[in-house]
Design an enzyme around this catalytic site. Structure first.
Site, PDB file in Angstrom:
ATOM      1  N   HIS A 297     -48.669  22.181-145.587  1.00  0.00           N
ATOM      2  CA  HIS A 297     -48.065  22.754-144.388  1.00  0.00           C
ATOM      3  C   HIS A 297     -49.199  23.206-143.464  1.00  0.00           C
ATOM      4  O   HIS A 297     -50.037  24.027-143.839  1.00  0.00           O
ATOM      5  CB  HIS A 297     -47.190  23.935-144.801  1.00  0.00           C
ATOM      6  CG  HIS A 297     -46.349  24.497-143.697  1.00  0.00           C
ATOM      7  ND1 HIS A 297     -46.877  25.066-142.562  1.00  0.00           N
ATOM      8  CD2 HIS A 297     -44.994  24.580-143.566  1.00  0.00           C
ATOM      9  CE1 HIS A 297     -45.904  25.482-141.771  1.00  0.00           C
ATOM     10  NE2 HIS A 297     -44.731  25.198-142.369  1.00  0.00           N
TER      11      HIS A 297
ATOM     12  N   ARG B 221     -70.530  -6.279-136.769  1.00  0.00           N
ATOM     13  CA  ARG B 221     -70.987  -7.647-136.521  1.00  0.00           C
ATOM     14  C   ARG B 221     -72.514  -7.629-136.519  1.00  0.00           C
ATOM     15  O   ARG B 221     -73.144  -6.792-135.852  1.00  0.00           O
ATOM     16  CB  ARG B 221     -70.460  -8.165-135.187  1.00  0.00           C
ATOM     17  CG  ARG B 221     -68.945  -8.263-135.118  1.00  0.00           C
ATOM     18  CD  ARG B 221     -68.389  -9.417-135.936  1.00  0.00           C
ATOM     19  NE  ARG B 221     -66.928  -9.449-135.877  1.00  0.00           N
ATOM     20  CZ  ARG B 221     -66.178 -10.446-136.339  1.00  0.00           C
ATOM     21  NH1 ARG B 221     -66.767 -11.491-136.909  1.00  0.00           N
ATOM     22  NH2 ARG B 221     -64.871 -10.404-136.254  1.00  0.00           N
TER      23      ARG B 221
ATOM     24  N   HIS C 223     -56.562 -13.757-133.313  1.00  0.00           N
ATOM     25  CA  HIS C 223     -56.333 -12.596-134.176  1.00  0.00           C
ATOM     26  C   HIS C 223     -55.373 -11.576-133.566  1.00  0.00           C
ATOM     27  O   HIS C 223     -55.158 -10.518-134.149  1.00  0.00           O
ATOM     28  CB  HIS C 223     -57.640 -11.886-134.543  1.00  0.00           C
ATOM     29  CG  HIS C 223     -58.545 -12.705-135.422  1.00  0.00           C
ATOM     30  ND1 HIS C 223     -59.577 -12.144-136.139  1.00  0.00           N
ATOM     31  CD2 HIS C 223     -58.575 -14.027-135.715  1.00  0.00           C
ATOM     32  CE1 HIS C 223     -60.208 -13.096-136.821  1.00  0.00           C
ATOM     33  NE2 HIS C 223     -59.610 -14.254-136.577  1.00  0.00           N
TER      34      HIS C 223
ATOM     35  N   THR D 173     -45.228  18.953-139.191  1.00  0.00           N
ATOM     36  CA  THR D 173     -46.458  19.754-139.175  1.00  0.00           C
ATOM     37  C   THR D 173     -47.132  19.685-140.535  1.00  0.00           C
ATOM     38  O   THR D 173     -47.001  20.569-141.368  1.00  0.00           O
ATOM     39  CB  THR D 173     -46.134  21.207-138.807  1.00  0.00           C
ATOM     40  OG1 THR D 173     -45.083  21.675-139.658  1.00  0.00           O
ATOM     41  CG2 THR D 173     -45.713  21.304-137.358  1.00  0.00           C
TER      42      THR D 173
ATOM     43  N   ASP E 163     -55.901 -21.286-143.351  1.00  0.00           N
ATOM     44  CA  ASP E 163     -55.288 -19.960-143.423  1.00  0.00           C
ATOM     45  C   ASP E 163     -55.343 -19.296-142.056  1.00  0.00           C
ATOM     46  O   ASP E 163     -56.158 -19.654-141.186  1.00  0.00           O
ATOM     47  CB  ASP E 163     -55.960 -19.097-144.486  1.00  0.00           C
ATOM     48  CG  ASP E 163     -57.417 -18.772-144.179  1.00  0.00           C
ATOM     49  OD1 ASP E 163     -58.144 -19.673-143.695  1.00  0.00           O
ATOM     50  OD2 ASP E 163     -57.836 -17.634-144.430  1.00  0.00           O
TER      51      ASP E 163
ATOM     52  N   SER F 136     -67.623 -14.618-136.554  1.00  0.00           N
ATOM     53  CA  SER F 136     -68.288 -15.004-137.796  1.00  0.00           C
ATOM     54  C   SER F 136     -67.538 -16.147-138.454  1.00  0.00           C
ATOM     55  O   SER F 136     -66.306 -16.170-138.448  1.00  0.00           O
ATOM     56  CB  SER F 136     -68.331 -13.821-138.773  1.00  0.00           C
ATOM     57  OG  SER F 136     -68.887 -12.680-138.170  1.00  0.00           O
TER      58      SER F 136
ATOM     59  N   HIS G 173     -60.476 -24.461-141.652  1.00  0.00           N
ATOM     60  CA  HIS G 173     -59.644 -23.616-142.517  1.00  0.00           C
ATOM     61  C   HIS G 173     -58.186 -23.677-142.059  1.00  0.00           C
ATOM     62  O   HIS G 173     -57.899 -23.803-140.873  1.00  0.00           O
ATOM     63  CB  HIS G 173     -60.155 -22.170-142.569  1.00  0.00           C
ATOM     64  CG  HIS G 173     -60.072 -21.398-141.278  1.00  0.00           C
ATOM     65  ND1 HIS G 173     -58.997 -20.601-140.952  1.00  0.00           N
ATOM     66  CD2 HIS G 173     -60.938 -21.279-140.240  1.00  0.00           C
ATOM     67  CE1 HIS G 173     -59.205 -20.027-139.781  1.00  0.00           C
ATOM     68  NE2 HIS G 173     -60.380 -20.427-139.327  1.00  0.00           N
TER      69      HIS G 173
ATOM     70  N   ASP H   2     -56.926 -21.028-134.012  1.00  0.00           N
ATOM     71  CA  ASP H   2     -57.765 -20.524-135.109  1.00  0.00           C
ATOM     72  C   ASP H   2     -57.041 -20.691-136.442  1.00  0.00           C
ATOM     73  O   ASP H   2     -56.368 -19.787-136.897  1.00  0.00           O
ATOM     74  CB  ASP H   2     -58.085 -19.054-134.853  1.00  0.00           C
ATOM     75  CG  ASP H   2     -59.017 -18.455-135.883  1.00  0.00           C
ATOM     76  OD1 ASP H   2     -59.774 -19.211-136.518  1.00  0.00           O
ATOM     77  OD2 ASP H   2     -58.982 -17.227-136.073  1.00  0.00           O
TER      78      ASP H   2
ATOM     79  N   GLU I 103     -60.779 -18.393-145.208  1.00  0.00           N
ATOM     80  CA  GLU I 103     -61.757 -18.040-144.184  1.00  0.00           C
ATOM     81  C   GLU I 103     -61.452 -16.688-143.558  1.00  0.00           C
ATOM     82  O   GLU I 103     -62.361 -15.896-143.284  1.00  0.00           O
ATOM     83  CB  GLU I 103     -61.780 -19.123-143.100  1.00  0.00           C
ATOM     84  CG  GLU I 103     -62.999 -19.044-142.170  1.00  0.00           C
ATOM     85  CD  GLU I 103     -62.829 -18.108-140.986  1.00  0.00           C
ATOM     86  OE1 GLU I 103     -63.837 -17.788-140.326  1.00  0.00           O
ATOM     87  OE2 GLU I 103     -61.680 -17.678-140.710  1.00  0.00           O
TER      88      GLU I 103
ATOM     89  N   ASP J 109     -64.400 -24.484-134.701  1.00  0.00           N
ATOM     90  CA  ASP J 109     -63.766 -23.175-134.866  1.00  0.00           C
ATOM     91  C   ASP J 109     -64.403 -22.187-133.902  1.00  0.00           C
ATOM     92  O   ASP J 109     -64.438 -20.992-134.161  1.00  0.00           O
ATOM     93  CB  ASP J 109     -63.917 -22.693-136.320  1.00  0.00           C
ATOM     94  CG  ASP J 109     -62.994 -21.531-136.667  1.00  0.00           C
ATOM     95  OD1 ASP J 109     -62.091 -21.235-135.865  1.00  0.00           O
ATOM     96  OD2 ASP J 109     -63.185 -20.915-137.728  1.00  0.00           O
TER      97      ASP J 109
END
Length: 454
Positions: free
Chosen positions: A213, A327, A426, A314, A88, A398, A86, A119, A153, A180
């Protein structure tokens, strides 16, 4: 040293420069403002594959971001490999944590830093380098090769299955090859035979019609932020087990032999944890490596509500949000788990709030036969490059398309990657070690030769 290895060594600087050119394209699939950049990256890859000598190379539109498809079928009688990757990348945020700009590749201490470095642009370019080396040294590839490089991906590969199904016959092959995944250490190659699936959700908790408030209304009406925090806290018990009813019903038990094999792996637990600045926690009764690769998880990936600027305000917020991912492991199914998760959250909600749960994307777990002949070929390729023999591992991440490939093509898969645990995938300051990049390139070049002999 054979001619192939010599060519790869002599062209390292040029290979690195080509990767850096691709890394400068901010192909962030999750953010609409980068749609044109994603398209530009696809076109750049298609042109690169064409220049390498692939007899066909095209950018294929989809309902989302385009797929790059290329092929070279000049080895009649030899096996056909289908290479998947991939182009992206993940959003680079938070930008302030990057030491150097994420889309300005920087070499430092034997590593290349950029979003997408490992990645998956860096690992895709290992294959492009290997293709070039075979073309230049041998006049062609030792096997037939089809290439699918997608642009979604990182957002769940939403459009890829339609592409694979529509071109089912055209994409027929003998083996699928993917880079990957990761090594177990800087000099310890690994082949991955299992991946976790994913169920990625967003939770929205609504209370009053607008922000209030906190002095006038605090204690008298439900606070969605308080409610959301209490609900999330209830999703796990004191032993680290997920409390969603039925969550573990379809979890395939780990065999004693597999657990024993994992105990013997040269896993540097201290280095793994130190690289994250973390200490070991998780489900009781399982090791750190088992928790990270072979057991299901539930984690908050984002959490926001109310006032977040400097100083104080507040306010009692009208709405609270969370991104929560799970996962999954064999034989869990996200389609089965999402309604359970949604229903359970609504039972946890206190009076005075309304809960909306959205399934953002999902993927099934992946598991393949670790003793398949194609993986034996991959082992032989790795032995030709690395000082240590490869080990067999499962990974915690994944790759949504792997189960799609199993369903649409039913082919064996070779997951041979070269990332490291500290590559910051990531996260800010993502990197790819140059030793992994160049060692991976040689490994891929030899993989093509070894697969051709099956």
């Amino acid at each position: 040293m054979d001619g192939l290895s010599r060519y790869l060594d002599e062209n390292q600087e040029r290979f690195l420069a080509a990767l850096e050119e691709a890394l400068r394209i901010p192909s962030v699939s999750a953010q609409p403002e980068h749609g044109q950049d994603v398209r530009r990256c696809a076109e750049h890859l298609a042109e690169t594959l064409r220049a390498l000598g692939m007899t066909r190379s095209e950018v294929v539109p989809t309902a989302g971001h385009p797929v790059v498809y290329a092929e070279w079928l000049g080895a009649p009688g030899k096996p056909t490999a289908l290479l998947y990757g991939h182009y992206d990348v993940q959003p680079p945020d938070p930008l302030e944590l990057w030491k150097t700009p994420p889309f300005e590749p920087t070499r430092r201490d034997g590593k290349l830093f950029a979003r997408g470095a490992v990645d998956d642009k860096g690992q895709v370019y290992m294959h492009l380098n290997a293709i070039e080396a075979h073309m230049k040294v041998n006049g062609g590839l030792p096997l037939n090769l089809k290439v699918v490089i997608e642009g979604e991906e990182e957002v769940g590969s939403e459009s890829l299955e339609a592409f694979l199904v529509s071109r089912r016959a055209e994409l027929d092959a003998d083996v699928i090859v993917v880079s990957d995944t990761a090594m177990l250490g800087p000099d310890q190659p690994a082949l991955c035979y299992g991946l976790r699936g994913i169920l990625y959700t967003e939770i929205e908790v609504r209370g009053p019609s607008g922000d209030l408030h906190s002095g006038h209304y605090g204690g008298a009406v439900a606070n969605p932020a308080n409610a959301l925090c209490a609900m999330i806290a209830a999703l796990k018990d004191g032993d680290g087990r997920i409390t969603v009813p039925g969550f573990y019903d379809r979890v395939r038990p780990l065999s004693a032999s597999e657990r024993e094999t994992f105990k013997r792996l040269p896993f540097d637990e201290k280095g793994y944890l130190d690289s994250a600045g973390a200490r070991p926690v998780g489900e009781k009764g399982y090791s750190t490596l088992e928790r990270a690769t072979m057991r299901p998880t539930l984690d908050v990936n984002g959490l926001w509500s109310g006032y977040q600027g400097p100083g104080s305000k507040t306010v009692l917020p009208a709405v609270a949000h969370a991104k929560v991912s799970m996962r999954l492991v064999p034989d869990q199914d996200p389609a089965d788990l999402f309604p359970r998760f949604e229903a359970y959250l609504k039972t946890l909600a206190p009076e005075g709030v309304r809960v909306i749960v959205t399934d953002l994307h999902s993927a099934l777990p992946f598991l393949t036969e670790p003793e398949h002949p194609t993986l034996e070929a991959a082992r032989r390729a790795l032995v030709r490059v690395w000082p240590k023999p490869p080990v067999m591992i499962r990974e915690g991440g994944s790759i949504p398309v792997m189960t799609t490939f199993q369903r649409t093509h039913g082919l064996p898969c070779v997951l041979m990657g070269f990332g490291l645990d500290d590559d910051q995938v990531h996260a800010p300051n993502e990197k790819f070690s140059l030793s992994s990049y160049f060692g991976g390139t040689k490994s891929v070049a030899y993989l093509y030769e070894e697969l051709a002999r099956i």
